[in-house]
Design a protein around this motif. Structure first.
Motif, PDB file in Angstrom:
ATOM      1  N   HIS A 121     -15.293  -1.185   2.753  1.00 31.82           N
ATOM      2  CA  HIS A 121     -14.390  -0.266   2.958  1.00 31.82           C
ATOM      3  C   HIS A 121     -13.295  -0.050   1.771  1.00 31.82           C
ATOM      4  CE1 HIS A 121     -15.841   0.626   7.036  1.00 31.82           C
ATOM      5  NE2 HIS A 121     -15.621  -0.671   7.283  1.00 31.82           N
ATOM      6  N   SER A 122     -12.962  -0.774   0.980  1.00 30.51           N
ATOM      7  CA  SER A 122     -12.052  -0.878  -0.021  1.00 30.51           C
ATOM      8  C   SER A 122     -12.660  -0.100  -1.071  1.00 30.51           C
ATOM      9  CB  SER A 122     -11.627  -2.409  -0.682  1.00 30.51           C
ATOM     10  OG  SER A 122     -10.757  -2.900   0.325  1.00 30.51           O
ATOM     11  N   THR A 133      -8.934  -2.317 -10.798  1.00 31.95           N
ATOM     12  CA  THR A 133      -9.419  -2.653  -9.734  1.00 31.95           C
ATOM     13  C   THR A 133      -9.468  -4.234  -9.296  1.00 31.95           C
ATOM     14  OG1 THR A 133     -11.793  -2.319 -10.314  1.00 31.95           O
ATOM     15  CG2 THR A 133     -10.593  -0.480  -9.481  1.00 31.95           C
ATOM     16  N   SER A 173     -12.082  -5.891  -6.678  1.00 29.90           N
ATOM     17  CA  SER A 173     -12.600  -5.015  -5.582  1.00 29.90           C
ATOM     18  C   SER A 173     -13.611  -4.416  -6.227  1.00 29.90           C
ATOM     19  CB  SER A 173     -11.392  -3.939  -5.330  1.00 29.90           C
ATOM     20  OG  SER A 173     -11.845  -3.094  -4.272  1.00 29.90           O
ATOM     21  N   ARG A 211     -12.972   3.327   0.043  1.00 30.12           N
ATOM     22  CA  ARG A 211     -11.658   4.223  -0.140  1.00 30.12           C
ATOM     23  C   ARG A 211     -11.187   4.647  -1.459  1.00 30.12           C
ATOM     24  NH1 ARG A 211      -5.423   1.961   0.971  1.00 30.12           N
ATOM     25  NH2 ARG A 211      -4.370   3.665   0.882  1.00 30.12           N
ATOM     26  N   ALA A 223     -14.318  -5.810   4.661  1.00 28.41           N
ATOM     27  CA  ALA A 223     -13.146  -5.384   4.195  1.00 28.41           C
ATOM     28  C   ALA A 223     -13.482  -5.083   2.774  1.00 28.41           C
ATOM     29  CB  ALA A 223     -11.899  -6.240   4.165  1.00 28.41           C
ATOM     30  N   GLN A 224     -14.258  -5.513   1.838  1.00 30.79           N
ATOM     31  CA  GLN A 224     -14.592  -5.154   0.594  1.00 30.79           C
ATOM     32  C   GLN A 224     -15.343  -3.745   0.762  1.00 30.79           C
ATOM     33  OE1 GLN A 224     -13.391  -5.605  -2.310  1.00 30.79           O
ATOM     34  NE2 GLN A 224     -14.585  -7.384  -3.317  1.00 30.79           N
ATOM     35  N   ASP A 228       0.924  -1.346  -0.062  1.00 32.08           N
ATOM     36  CA  ASP A 228       0.031  -0.038  -0.047  1.00 32.08           C
ATOM     37  C   ASP A 228       1.016   1.288   0.088  1.00 32.08           C
ATOM     38  OD1 ASP A 228      -2.762   1.258   0.132  1.00 32.08           O
ATOM     39  OD2 ASP A 228      -1.946   1.755   2.206  1.00 32.08           O
ATOM     40  N   HIS A 275      -3.926  -0.807  -1.506  1.00 28.29           N
ATOM     41  CA  HIS A 275      -4.339  -1.842  -0.656  1.00 28.29           C
ATOM     42  C   HIS A 275      -6.079  -2.093  -0.673  1.00 28.29           C
ATOM     43  CE1 HIS A 275      -4.726  -4.909   3.135  1.00 28.29           C
ATOM     44  NE2 HIS A 275      -4.585  -5.496   1.934  1.00 28.29           N
ATOM     45  N   THR A 276      -6.572  -2.950  -1.331  1.00 30.84           N
ATOM     46  CA  THR A 276      -8.131  -3.060  -1.385  1.00 30.84           C
ATOM     47  C   THR A 276      -8.651  -4.395  -1.156  1.00 30.84           C
ATOM     48  OG1 THR A 276      -7.860  -3.276  -3.795  1.00 30.84           O
ATOM     49  CG2 THR A 276      -8.465  -1.143  -3.027  1.00 30.84           C
TER      50      THR A 276
END
Length: 458
Positions: free
Chosen positions: A160-161, A131, A134, A164, A157-158, A91, A106-107
């Motif tokens: 938030h990725s 991507t 993601s 982001r 996590a997905q 990242d 970082h995703t």
């Protein structure tokens, strides 16, 4: 900045070549790298970087070999445990490729260590983001491929990725995912063939829903995925062998008969109607087309001897190319010719082909006829032919004894899986009738024939 899309429709994936002032960057290449090399030659660029967004679960990568033959830097997510030399992509890392700037983001979500790559021109302005699994077009990559124990964590996590990417990148940034064009790596159906961050702000569930709603709906919607996925991650982490696209050894009629008698995997590549009209008993029909690789890979006994039957050398070569994309390298042989040519005088097998109108007419006269629905559970949940038995195609070999005795009319969403099921039934000594057509087709499907049931047991 020139961005070329390399489609692999049989897997529902895309790879990319980015060209700028003589420099080339390749993202998520498929195993048959000659397609990339031909495009690189046409663009007149030198490949300096090969980028992997993640260790892939739906195909064998060509990245390692492409980097080797071009001398390019090979970027693989830093957290992934691989056995070969690579440039760890962590990242915030920034790499220069001529006038282009590559920034690693970082995703996590599709995998724990998944990364995306933001590309900027000489002015430093981000123009595109790659991507992987993601942010997809109107969806995201699925989050259950590493095991059920990781799914909840990866789904959060997905969410938030994707947020982001939407927060940190300019709204006009073009989005280029690797999955989402028919790939089972997509968590939910995707929409469209191009997009930007601004577009995704309006339609992507990770950007339009709250976190818990996103998580709950994504997990609830996850269905079955091809069994061959279990082999892809280990192959990619170990480092795939160089691709071999050479022609399989020719098998004559006598040897072919022996393989069929031994119950080996003998796959006839011809159209479903041609196969039904006449085929070598014991052969299985996987019509060479868009769905060939998904369903042969799903049902195939990994590492079992595999023999192909094709109308031509070109047809066999196409099947060979498709199979190496998922690591099926050891083709035991191929036979080319008509069933009559290859039967050595023995009788051919055959079965009837009809459609949904024919099924409706038949059921009106023979209401106790066995009807088999070979679709997935999620498709069945939307309805099915009244009274039909439901066994998804990928479960049929293990559940053959659940199919009642007698003639079996078999259907699916297009006719493709039904043709595989019919050949499996025929090999088991059953009497199939192939319903060649799509269950949901408005003009010729089940509803038009008066066979649709709004809800059925699954």
């Amino acid at each position: 900045m020139q961005i070329d899309i390399i489609e692999t429709t049989s897997l529902g994936d895309r790879s990319y070549l980015v060209s700028q002032a003589g420099t080339g960057i390749v993202i998520d290449p498929q195993r048959d790298i000659d397609r990339v090399q031909d495009l690189v030659a046409r663009r007149g660029v030198t490949v300096t970087h090969v980028l992997e967004t993640h260790v892939h679960n739906d195909y064998v990568t060509g990245g390692l070999e492409l980097a080797r033959v071009t001398g390019a830097a090979y970027l693989v997510p830093a957290g992934d445990d691989v056995t070969y030399q690579r440039v760890p992509a962590a990242d915030g890392d920034v790499h220069r490729a001529g006038d282009l700037q590559i920034t690693v983001v970082h995703t996590p979500g599709h995998t724990h260590h998944h990364v995306s790559y933001a590309l900027a021109g000489a002015d430093g302005e981000v123009q595109a983001v790659f991507t992987g699994g993601s942010m997809l077009y109107g969806s995201t990559g699925r989050t259950d491929l590493l095991g059920a124990e990781h799914t909840d964590t990866l789904t959060h996590a997905q969410f938030h990725s994707v947020r982001r990417l939407a927060t940190e990148l300019p709204a006009a940034t073009a989005v280029f995912p690797s999955h989402g064009f028919g790939s089972f790596c997509a968590a939910t159906p995707t929409s469209g063939t191009s997009s930007t961050i601004a577009d995704q702000q309006q339609v992507n569930p990770a950007l339009t829903q709250d976190e818990q709603t996103f998580v709950d709906e994504l997990i609830a919607g996850l269905g079955a995925y091809p069994a061959y996925y279990a082999h892809m991650g280990p192959i990619n982490a170990a480092g795939p062998a160089p691709v071999d696209l050479s022609a399989p050894r020719t098998v004559d009629a006598e040897e072919l008969a022996g393989r069929l008698a031994a119950g080996e995997w003998v796959v006839d590549l011809r159209t479903r109607t041609a196969f039904a009209a006449g085929h070598l008993p014991g052969a299985l029909n996987f019509e060479l087309g868009t769905n060939f690789l998904t369903y042969l890979g799903w049902l195939y006994d990994w590492d079992a001897p595999l023999t192909l039957i094709g109308d031509s050398a070109e047809q066999v070569a196409t099947a060979r190319r498709e199979l190496v994309r998922i690591g099926v390298d050891r083709i035991a042989g191929a036979a080319i010719g008509t069933p009559e040519d290859l039967s050595a005088g023995a009788d051919l097998g055959s079965y009837l082909v009809s459609d949904f109108a024919g099924l409706a007419t038949h059921l009106a006269k023979h209401p106790d006829t066995v009807v088999l629905d070979a679709r997935r559970d999620d498709e069945r949940a939307t309805g099915g032919v009244r009274g039909s038995v439901h066994v998804p195609i990928h479960e049929l070999r293990d559940r053959m004894d659940e199919i009642p005795d007698g003639e079996v009319w078999v259907y699916c969403g297009s006719g493709y899986r039904a043709s595989i099921a019919a050949s499996l039934l025929a090999r088991a000594g059953r009497r199939p009738v192939l319903v060649d057509g799509g269950y949901g087709d408005p003009e010729t499907g089940s509803a038009a024939a008066g066979l649709h049931a709004e809800s059925v047991a699954v």
